[in-house]
Design an enzyme around this catalytic site. Structure first.
Site, PDB file in Angstrom:
ATOM      1  N   LYS A 284     -14.799   3.272  -3.233  1.00 19.55           N
ATOM      2  CA  LYS A 284     -13.731   3.284  -1.806  1.00 19.55           C
ATOM      3  C   LYS A 284     -14.812   2.966  -0.683  1.00 19.55           C
ATOM      4  CE  LYS A 284      -9.688   4.465  -0.420  1.00 19.55           C
ATOM      5  NZ  LYS A 284      -8.515   3.664  -0.476  1.00 19.55           N
TER       6      LYS A 284
ATOM      7  N   ASP B 100      -8.060   2.624  -5.681  1.00 17.16           N
ATOM      8  CA  ASP B 100      -6.500   2.610  -5.463  1.00 17.16           C
ATOM      9  C   ASP B 100      -6.046   1.275  -6.219  1.00 17.16           C
ATOM     10  OD1 ASP B 100      -8.060   1.636  -3.366  1.00 17.16           O
ATOM     11  OD2 ASP B 100      -6.327   2.334  -1.676  1.00 17.16           O
TER      12      ASP B 100
ATOM     13  N   ASP C 218      -9.351   8.271 -18.149  1.00 15.55           N
ATOM     14  CA  ASP C 218      -7.932   8.742 -18.825  1.00 15.55           C
ATOM     15  C   ASP C 218      -6.830   7.876 -18.578  1.00 15.55           C
ATOM     16  OD1 ASP C 218      -9.147  11.357 -19.467  1.00 15.55           O
ATOM     17  OD2 ASP C 218      -7.810  12.560 -18.855  1.00 15.55           O
TER      18      ASP C 218
ATOM     19  N   TYR D 150     -18.080  16.419  -7.797  1.00 16.08           N
ATOM     20  CA  TYR D 150     -18.219  17.739  -8.793  1.00 16.08           C
ATOM     21  C   TYR D 150     -19.360  18.613  -8.370  1.00 16.08           C
ATOM     22  CZ  TYR D 150     -14.159  15.279 -10.969  1.00 16.08           C
ATOM     23  OH  TYR D 150     -12.831  15.090 -11.168  1.00 16.08           O
TER      24      TYR D 150
ATOM     25  N   ASP E 111     -13.356   9.913 -13.912  1.00 13.77           N
ATOM     26  CA  ASP E 111     -12.646  10.980 -14.387  1.00 13.77           C
ATOM     27  C   ASP E 111     -11.205  10.724 -14.685  1.00 13.77           C
ATOM     28  OD1 ASP E 111     -11.807  13.392 -15.677  1.00 13.77           O
ATOM     29  OD2 ASP E 111     -12.248  14.773 -13.872  1.00 13.77           O
TER      30      ASP E 111
END
Ligand code: NAD
Length: 357
Positions: free
Chosen positions: A189, A221, A249, A143, A245
């Site tokens: 990852k 994943d 959620d 980001y 992020d």
């Protein structure tokens, strides 16, 4: 005489003032019970600040929050300010405040209360007893990474982490694990991304300072899948900005009742503690808001910022008891309510449980 603390209070807009007042009510109850003192100083942010000063983040707020032990915040925003230019809107004030405070760690617990188990969209057996803390790196990663560019036919962003950025977020996660079940799962990852290889290496290094904490690694994943398949396997999850992020959620939805979940932005000297929901302008001023997420945020503040573990436990236990006894605000009334109560009543019942326990 016990310790004394000074808290910054930002009530904000909409239901903000109602829910924060009840969190103060509960903080006063634990302070009396456990023999410490709390003083409060109010600061303006968001719509309330725009109305009073013309800007969403006044300089007095920036200066003031740096001089307190921690900040408890309600929520900001509402239709009244929606048509202002972006940089003058309430939300810009909150983003700028987080930046000013230098908070690089976002703590998002996902707790499933037994009494509200039917609020989850997952099967009760899968979610019963879930208590996860997602520690998300907040100021680095893709980001913020440079270079970045949007062009007509090609656009790109850069995922970058430095050794120092990884080490400091890992340390936050391990410190939190020491106050919980002493298990950290680092999500990355590393099978594809070099930045994740460094992430893994640095997390391993930091782990050496915490021999009591069990460290595991998981690809993002797989973590997404495991959160839905068997969420109880997790205690603390630590991960980078974009993965966090998304996973935080997903994790918060395990409970199905986001009106109960707290959060914190911390890592610097002063942390910001707030419910994950917004200012709920549709129910503001009616006295029916659920204050539990804000009260639980106050418990996090006591636990992670002030080290007042007993007081934090007392609040968390009182929240569980209030739910077990069937008290519900309107938003959760559909789940086994014995009595539907107002925002103030809910705060008073929780405070009374603490005083009498
Ligand atoms: P919201 O979370 O405010 O409300 C969504 C729904 O949940 C509404 O129906 C609301 O009544 C209900 N709800 C939320 N919290 C509740 C509580 N404690 N008790 C009972 N019901 C509750 O989200 P929204 O409607 O998308 O946003 C409203 C405003 O809040 C917007 O201006 C938005 O920008 C702002 N917002 C602020 C924050 C923040 O301050 N951190 C976060 C999200 C949204």
């Amino acid at each position: 005489m016990g310790k004394s603390y000074k808290l910054g209070i930002i009530k904000g807009d909409g239901i903000g003032p109602e829910i924060v007042d009840e969190a103060i009510n509960v903080l006063d109850a634990v302070a009396t019970k456990f023999g410490f003192e709390i003083s409060y100083e109010e600061f303006l942010l968001g719509g309330a600040a725009i109305d009073e000063t013309g800007v969403p983040l006044p300089q007095e707020t920036i200066n003031g929050v740096k001089k307190v032990d921690a900040v408890l915040f309600g929520a900001i925003g509402g239709p009244k300010w929606d048509n202002l230019e972006r940089h003058l809107r309430p939300e810009s004030g909150l983003l700028a405040l987080r930046k000013e405070m230098g908070t690089f760690a976002n703590l998002r617990p996902a707790i499933v209360y037994d009494e509200l188990i039917n609020a989850s969209t997952l099967k009760p057996d899968v979610v019963r007893g879930v208590d996860i803390m997602v520690v998300r790196e907040l100021t680095g990663g893709i980001y913020f990474g440079q270079p970045r560019e949007y062009a007509q036919d090609r656009a790109y962003n850069t995922m970058v982490y430095t050794r120092e950025e990884i080490a400091r977020i890992a340390k936050v996660a391990f410190d939190i694990a020491m106050k919980r079940d002493k298990r950290v799962c680092s999500v990355d990852k590393a099978n594809v991304l070099e930045v994740s290889q460094l992430w893994r290496e640095v997390v391993e290094e930091v782990a050496k300072d915490y021999p009591e904490v069990e460290l595991s690694h998981m690809y993002v994943d797989n973590a997404a899948m495991q959160l839905i398949r068997e969420p109880k396997q997790f205690d603390v999850i630590v991960t980078g900005n974009i993965f966090g992020d998304i996973l935080s959620d997903a994790a918060s939805m395990l409970s199905g009742s986001i009106g109960l979940l707290p959060s914190a932005s911390t890592g610097s000297k002063v942390g910001l503690y707030e419910p994950i929901h917004g200012s709920a302008p549709d129910i503001a001023g009616q006295g029916i808001a659920n204050p539990i997420a804000t009260i639980a945020s106050a418990a996090m503040l006591l636990r992670y910022e002030l080290d007042e573990t007993e007081a934090a436990d007392a609040i968390d236990n009182a929240i569980k008891k209030v739910l077990a006894d069937g008290y519900r605000t309107g938003d959760i009334a559909a789940f086994d309510a014995k009595e539907v109560v107002s925002c103030t009543e809910m705060g008073n019942i929780i405070a009374n449980y603490i005083s009498k326990s």
